[in-house]
Design an enzyme around this catalytic site. Sequence first.
Site: not given
Ligand code: TEU
Length: 625
Positions: A179, A277, A335, A406-407
């Site tokens: 990642d 990311d 992503e 994880h989000d």
């Molecule tokens: O997530 C990006 C993102 O925009 C969303 O999917 C995330 O859930 C966020 O909560 C939006 O409200 C990526 C990563 O997967 C995430 O873990 C990071 O916090 C984020 O980027 C910043 O690097």
Amino acid sequence: MTYSINTKLSDVYKNPVGHDVIHKLLLQMGVSDAMIMKIIGKLTLKGLRRFTKGFTGEGFIEAIIKLLNDAPEAAYLVSDESIRAWWKEAVFYQIYPRSFMDGNGDGVGDLRGVIQKLDYLKTLGVDAIWLCPVYDSPMDDNGYDIRDYHKIAEEFGDMETFDQLLFAVHERGMRLVMDLVVNHTSDEHEWFVHALQNENSPYRDYYFFSHMANPNNWTSFFGGGAWNYYSDADIWALHLFSKKQVDLNWDYGPLRQRIYSMMRWWLRKGVDGFRLDVVNYISKAPNLPNGSEFVGKLMGYTGIEHYFHGPNLHKYLAEMRREVFEPYNAFSVGEAPGAGREISKLMTHPLRGELDMAFCFDVLEPPGKERFSAYVYNPLYLKQYFSDWMRNYADSCQMAIFFNNHDNPRMLSKIDPEGDYRSIVAKMLAMLQLTLKGTPFIYQGDELGAINFPFKSIADMRDVESLNFYRQYCETMPSDEAFAKVLSGSRDHARVPMQWNADQNSGFTEGAPWIVCAHDEYNADNEVKKEDSVFWFYKDLIAIRKHGEALIYGDIEIIKTDPKPVFAYYRSLGEEKWLIVINLSEKEQALPPVDGFELVLCNYGDTERIILLPYEAILYQKIKR
Ligand code: TEU
Ligand code: CA
């Protein structure tokens, strides 16, 4: 075609970015595009503005026109050759290292822990690992705030342990995908530190600085405005995420070269590719114009139309492919929050030379719902969603198929919050994930039927997003309501420790875990032993998928079914043919005709029946004559 105020909506919809914007807006409002476009297709943008003046407000239509004119004409160069590639055949497994396995008893998962569990992953049938960030970081956002791209965070181990991990993964015939966060760095990264210290520093061009207070109205994904003030330097800097995650300025060529050479450094080490990311955010509209208030209200974030598909996005992705991926034959998955089917196609079409795959998130919430609202997910939406992507994307590009990461709270809990059908629904999701056309990405715990954690108080939560939102919600509502709202959407549901066994702390750590830990009977120890477990269902499906080629490269044909809640499709290649039948509802449904096929796997065991039970999912194989 040049787009203007006189362009008809039907033409806007034909443009890839236009399609995704309209689709997203309607999804957000909870209506389907097919129906609406018939009615409003003839309307021009000018007409739309007249009709919606009251609520779309200043700048909205102009922003859309700009996006349309900047977008590449859809290059729907369908290529049906199905080029063979390891990442199309692989089953990926996402590891959130902090919560996976603690190897040294300090309560935090680490690389040593991952090494200990590689054989478990191998047993499951995993081919490739996506490892969430393990770089040196102050951990404001659990590693998505990188301080040093060339160093491993102390709590996760060191470079020597990383090299051992990489070796151990390869030794088992698996691959490792890192990642990588290149949209922003930590504010503790030396580039940012230098930039702040010295106004003549070349690093000033690496970020977005302004001497003006809040130079635009953009908001941060983690609450509040997107600009932070640094009093010593008397300057403001842009951060789309937390204050400690400052956005990099990709328009500055030397910065891009620094990033590319850092990526090549990792590839020379032998990693197999990257999960990038928020990579669709790297190109921002010149001069960072104000965002439309309308979009801000609808999407929850102001400014997003100026960077979710910026003017140079495709240029930078193509450049990255040429300079980084191609020379090392490396894999890439981006992503892409906010991108829909068509933007995804622009980013991943094999003939365009950008990314291999993309993660788009429209699957995570059904129409009209958002992460922080309490709702039960109606899985019938999955039929609509996947039918669309299978018909209009999967023929030429490789779809990334996932339900968790994880989000987000666990999909299993969204569909079945009471847990009445826990293992049944978990297996139903597995069936979709491993038989639809695309590459499956299993998130740690999916294979055990992991569910949300019943957090009792905000004190048990750790995520910067949850904590910020809680504070923000408390300004306008009682604290119990604020907590309930955070609980609905918290990312911490997916970040509680992996359930390995029935020991205290579930075999995750011998110390005190960094976040609350469940004591779940759905743990690896139990599940590996039990033949009808979720684990074995995944394992069997993975093995079946690998056995032939039809479930990987074969065509997909969706069968028109009545009753509607039944989702059925064929996968076929040459002589090999599969039929998948899934009941997406809690009600019993009639089984469509399955003559000439025999049952191979079913989430209710393997007895033949004529009705489909709640959430029943069956895999049939064509009987060979
Ligand atoms: O997530 C990006 C993102 O925009 C969303 O999917 C995330 O859930 C966020 O909560 C939006 O409200 C990526 C990563 O997967 C995430 O873990 C990071 O916090 C984020 O980027 C910043 O690097
Ligand atoms: Ca540890």
